[in-house]
Design an enzyme around this catalytic site. Structure first.
Site, PDB file in Angstrom:
ATOM      1  N   ILE A  76     -18.022 -32.115  28.390  1.00 15.23           N
ATOM      2  CA  ILE A  76     -17.665 -32.774  29.651  1.00 15.23           C
ATOM      3  C   ILE A  76     -17.072 -31.757  30.625  1.00 15.23           C
ATOM      4  O   ILE A  76     -17.440 -31.697  31.798  1.00 15.23           O
ATOM      5  CB  ILE A  76     -16.681 -33.938  29.394  1.00 15.23           C
ATOM      6  CG1 ILE A  76     -17.371 -35.026  28.575  1.00 15.23           C
ATOM      7  CG2 ILE A  76     -16.127 -34.493  30.696  1.00 15.23           C
ATOM      8  CD1 ILE A  76     -16.448 -36.092  28.019  1.00 15.23           C
ATOM      9  N   ARG A 129      -7.639 -38.145  27.286  1.00 14.18           N
ATOM     10  CA  ARG A 129      -6.952 -39.268  26.641  1.00 14.18           C
ATOM     11  C   ARG A 129      -5.567 -39.377  27.248  1.00 14.18           C
ATOM     12  O   ARG A 129      -4.953 -38.361  27.630  1.00 14.18           O
ATOM     13  CB  ARG A 129      -6.817 -39.033  25.136  1.00 14.18           C
ATOM     14  CG  ARG A 129      -8.077 -39.334  24.335  1.00 14.18           C
ATOM     15  CD  ARG A 129      -8.401 -40.832  24.311  1.00 14.18           C
ATOM     16  NE  ARG A 129      -9.532 -41.174  23.480  1.00 14.18           N
ATOM     17  CZ  ARG A 129     -10.788 -41.340  23.914  1.00 14.18           C
ATOM     18  NH1 ARG A 129     -11.090 -41.168  25.190  1.00 14.18           N
ATOM     19  NH2 ARG A 129     -11.743 -41.690  23.069  1.00 14.18           N
ATOM     20  N   HIS A 146     -10.415 -46.696  32.383  1.00 16.27           N
ATOM     21  CA  HIS A 146     -11.204 -46.018  31.332  1.00 16.27           C
ATOM     22  C   HIS A 146     -12.698 -46.351  31.473  1.00 16.27           C
ATOM     23  O   HIS A 146     -13.316 -46.895  30.552  1.00 16.27           O
ATOM     24  CB  HIS A 146     -10.694 -46.414  29.937  1.00 16.27           C
ATOM     25  CG  HIS A 146     -11.080 -45.411  28.880  1.00 16.27           C
ATOM     26  ND1 HIS A 146     -10.297 -45.136  27.794  1.00 16.27           N
ATOM     27  CD2 HIS A 146     -12.174 -44.619  28.742  1.00 16.27           C
ATOM     28  CE1 HIS A 146     -10.894 -44.222  27.033  1.00 16.27           C
ATOM     29  NE2 HIS A 146     -12.045 -43.896  27.596  1.00 16.27           N
ATOM     30  N   ILE A 147     -13.239 -45.975  32.644  1.00 15.48           N
ATOM     31  CA  ILE A 147     -14.650 -46.288  32.902  1.00 15.48           C
ATOM     32  C   ILE A 147     -15.507 -45.032  32.907  1.00 15.48           C
ATOM     33  O   ILE A 147     -16.632 -45.040  33.420  1.00 15.48           O
ATOM     34  CB  ILE A 147     -14.829 -47.047  34.244  1.00 15.48           C
ATOM     35  CG1 ILE A 147     -14.224 -46.250  35.413  1.00 15.48           C
ATOM     36  CG2 ILE A 147     -14.228 -48.428  34.162  1.00 15.48           C
ATOM     37  CD1 ILE A 147     -14.583 -46.819  36.784  1.00 15.48           C
ATOM     38  N   GLY A 148     -14.980 -43.944  32.330  1.00 15.75           N
ATOM     39  CA  GLY A 148     -15.712 -42.669  32.349  1.00 15.75           C
ATOM     40  C   GLY A 148     -17.155 -42.791  31.882  1.00 15.75           C
ATOM     41  O   GLY A 148     -18.066 -42.267  32.510  1.00 15.75           O
ATOM     42  N   GLU A 169      -3.773 -48.277  26.167  1.00 15.79           N
ATOM     43  CA  GLU A 169      -4.771 -49.090  26.881  1.00 15.79           C
ATOM     44  C   GLU A 169      -5.028 -50.378  26.091  1.00 15.79           C
ATOM     45  O   GLU A 169      -5.071 -50.322  24.867  1.00 15.79           O
ATOM     46  CB  GLU A 169      -6.086 -48.300  27.012  1.00 15.79           C
ATOM     47  CG  GLU A 169      -5.930 -47.057  27.854  1.00 15.79           C
ATOM     48  CD  GLU A 169      -7.169 -46.161  27.803  1.00 15.79           C
ATOM     49  OE1 GLU A 169      -8.143 -46.487  27.092  1.00 15.79           O
ATOM     50  OE2 GLU A 169      -7.149 -45.119  28.465  1.00 15.79           O
ATOM     51  N   GLY A 218     -15.169 -28.436  26.929  1.00 14.10           N
ATOM     52  CA  GLY A 218     -16.240 -28.874  26.021  1.00 14.10           C
ATOM     53  C   GLY A 218     -17.423 -29.308  26.872  1.00 14.10           C
ATOM     54  O   GLY A 218     -17.588 -28.860  28.011  1.00 14.10           O
ATOM     55  N   ARG A 261      -8.182 -23.736  22.784  1.00 14.66           N
ATOM     56  CA  ARG A 261      -7.609 -23.033  21.626  1.00 14.66           C
ATOM     57  C   ARG A 261      -8.117 -21.595  21.604  1.00 14.66           C
ATOM     58  O   ARG A 261      -7.420 -20.669  21.279  1.00 14.66           O
ATOM     59  CB  ARG A 261      -8.073 -23.712  20.336  1.00 14.66           C
ATOM     60  CG  ARG A 261      -7.116 -24.737  19.819  1.00 14.66           C
ATOM     61  CD  ARG A 261      -7.722 -25.437  18.667  1.00 14.66           C
ATOM     62  NE  ARG A 261      -9.051 -25.935  18.997  1.00 14.66           N
ATOM     63  CZ  ARG A 261      -9.867 -26.557  18.159  1.00 14.66           C
ATOM     64  NH1 ARG A 261      -9.520 -26.737  16.917  1.00 14.66           N
ATOM     65  NH2 ARG A 261     -11.036 -27.007  18.533  1.00 14.66           N
TER      66      ARG A 261
HETATM   67  C1  GLV Z   1     -14.579 -42.561  25.642  1.00 12.81           C
HETATM   68  O1  GLV Z   1     -13.445 -42.381  25.946  1.00 12.81           O
HETATM   69  C2  GLV Z   1     -15.177 -42.081  24.443  1.00 12.81           C
HETATM   70  O2  GLV Z   1     -14.469 -41.536  23.575  1.00 12.81           O
HETATM   71  O3  GLV Z   1     -16.400 -42.251  24.293  1.00 12.81           O
END
Ligand code: GLV
Length: 317
Positions: free
Chosen positions: A158, A236, A283-285, A265, A156, A178
């Site tokens: 990202i 995730r 989870h600091i993306g 988390e 996608g 998919r």
């Molecule tokens: C982060 O994980 C988001 O869904 O924005």
């Protein structure tokens, strides 16, 4: 169907999100915003509820909301904490934050890929624990990205930004979705999961959590992968079967993993933190100033568009 508030009245937002000061200021500049928790929410009459994971939005949660709530805004691109059918059934518009965090998360993916391949957890431990004895540091020999194949599960927004970055590092790219996507970002589509896994030296999990993607990386799929696989997860936590990955990390089937997302988390499986071949971040993306500012802006703009009676592009329901 809920109504947007009249254009003359200021929109009132109740926020369940601990917003950074700049993001909160963006909301406060345009709206009346109040921080709430589960106990105080019922005392207010907000027009919009701002939330984010781990708040779970299901039918019971929606029924508990003050009747004044006319829209929901999630400070996330992911929607797996939300029962979309239940939101639809309540006639509530829902806005999210696509696009604006893709660069931040793609940077984080590269950081984890590099940190996993260069054994960052072990290397920093050598220094912290005063165990650095070999000045040429053959104690933590790693591997390089150039010449390797990166398999992207979930190409996608990202995934595509990671593909751009990985190409600059000299990697070859394959992806599994998919179906084929229109913008492939130089990656080759592999329809069969087994062929996909067999062709990748490194695997990036960048898919959302859905009934089709959950547990994608389980024991069977790990067995299909190349020996010494590098695994990075910025999608995730539940894309991975934790026990299966831990076993593979211990046996060497998976050489190293870089994890930014986990099941449960923030109470994650702490066994990952005892593994020297795991580099983990909490989870600091999307945790950059630019991404968080962008997330606040796209939600504010969506709420204003909703008030004008328009349908913003980031309206999910
Ligand atoms: C982060 O994980 C988001 O869904 O924005």
């Amino acid at each position: 169907m809920k109504r947007a508030p009249q254009p003359s009245s200021p929109i009132r937002i109740a926020s369940l999100v601990p917003l950074e000061p700049a993001a909160r200021a963006e909301f406060a500049r345009r709206f009346v915003i109040e921080d709430v928790d589960a106990a105080t929410l019922g005392l207010l009459r907000p027009d919009v509820l701002l939330l984010s994971p781990p708040v779970r939005v299901d039918a019971a949660f929606l029924l508990s909301l003050p009747a004044s709530v006319g829209a929901l805004a999630t400070y996330s691109v992911g929607l797996d904490h939300i029962d979309l059918d239940a939101v639809r059934a309540q006639g509530l518009p829902l806005f999210n934050t696509p696009g604006v965090l893709a660069n931040a998360v793609a940077d984080q993916a590269m950081l984890l890929l590099l940190a996993a391949t260069r054994r960052m957890t072990e290397a920093t431990a050598l220094l912290r624990e005063n165990r650095w004895t070999d000045l040429w540091s053959s104690q933590t020999l790693g591997i390089e990205l150039a010449g390797k194949t990166l398999g992207i599960y979930g190409l996608g927004d990202i995934g595509r930004r990671v593909a751009q970055r990985a190409r600059a590092f000299g990697m070859t790219l394959v992806y599994h979705n998919r179906g084929r996507t229109t913008d492939e970002a130089g990656a080759t589509f592999i329809a069969d999961a087994k062929d996909f896994l067999a062709s990748a030296d490194m695997l990036l999990l960048a898919a959302p959590s859905t009934s089709q993607t959950r547990n994608f990386l389980d024991r069977d799929r790990l067995a299909m992968a190349r020996d010494g696989l590098i695994v990075v997860n910025i999608g995730r936590g539940d894309l991975i079967d934790d026990d299966a990955l831990l076993e593979a990390l211990d046996s060497g089937k998976v050489r190293a993993a870089g994890l930014d997302v986990f099941r449960n988390e923030p109470r994650i499986d702490r066994r990952f933190l005892s593994r020297p071949n795991v580099v983990a971040t909490p989870h600091i993306g999307s945790a950059t100033e630019e991404a968080r500012r962008g997330m606040a802006t796209v939600l504010c703009e969506a709420i204003e568009a909703w008030r004008r009676g328009e349908r913003p592009a980031n309206r999910v329901v």
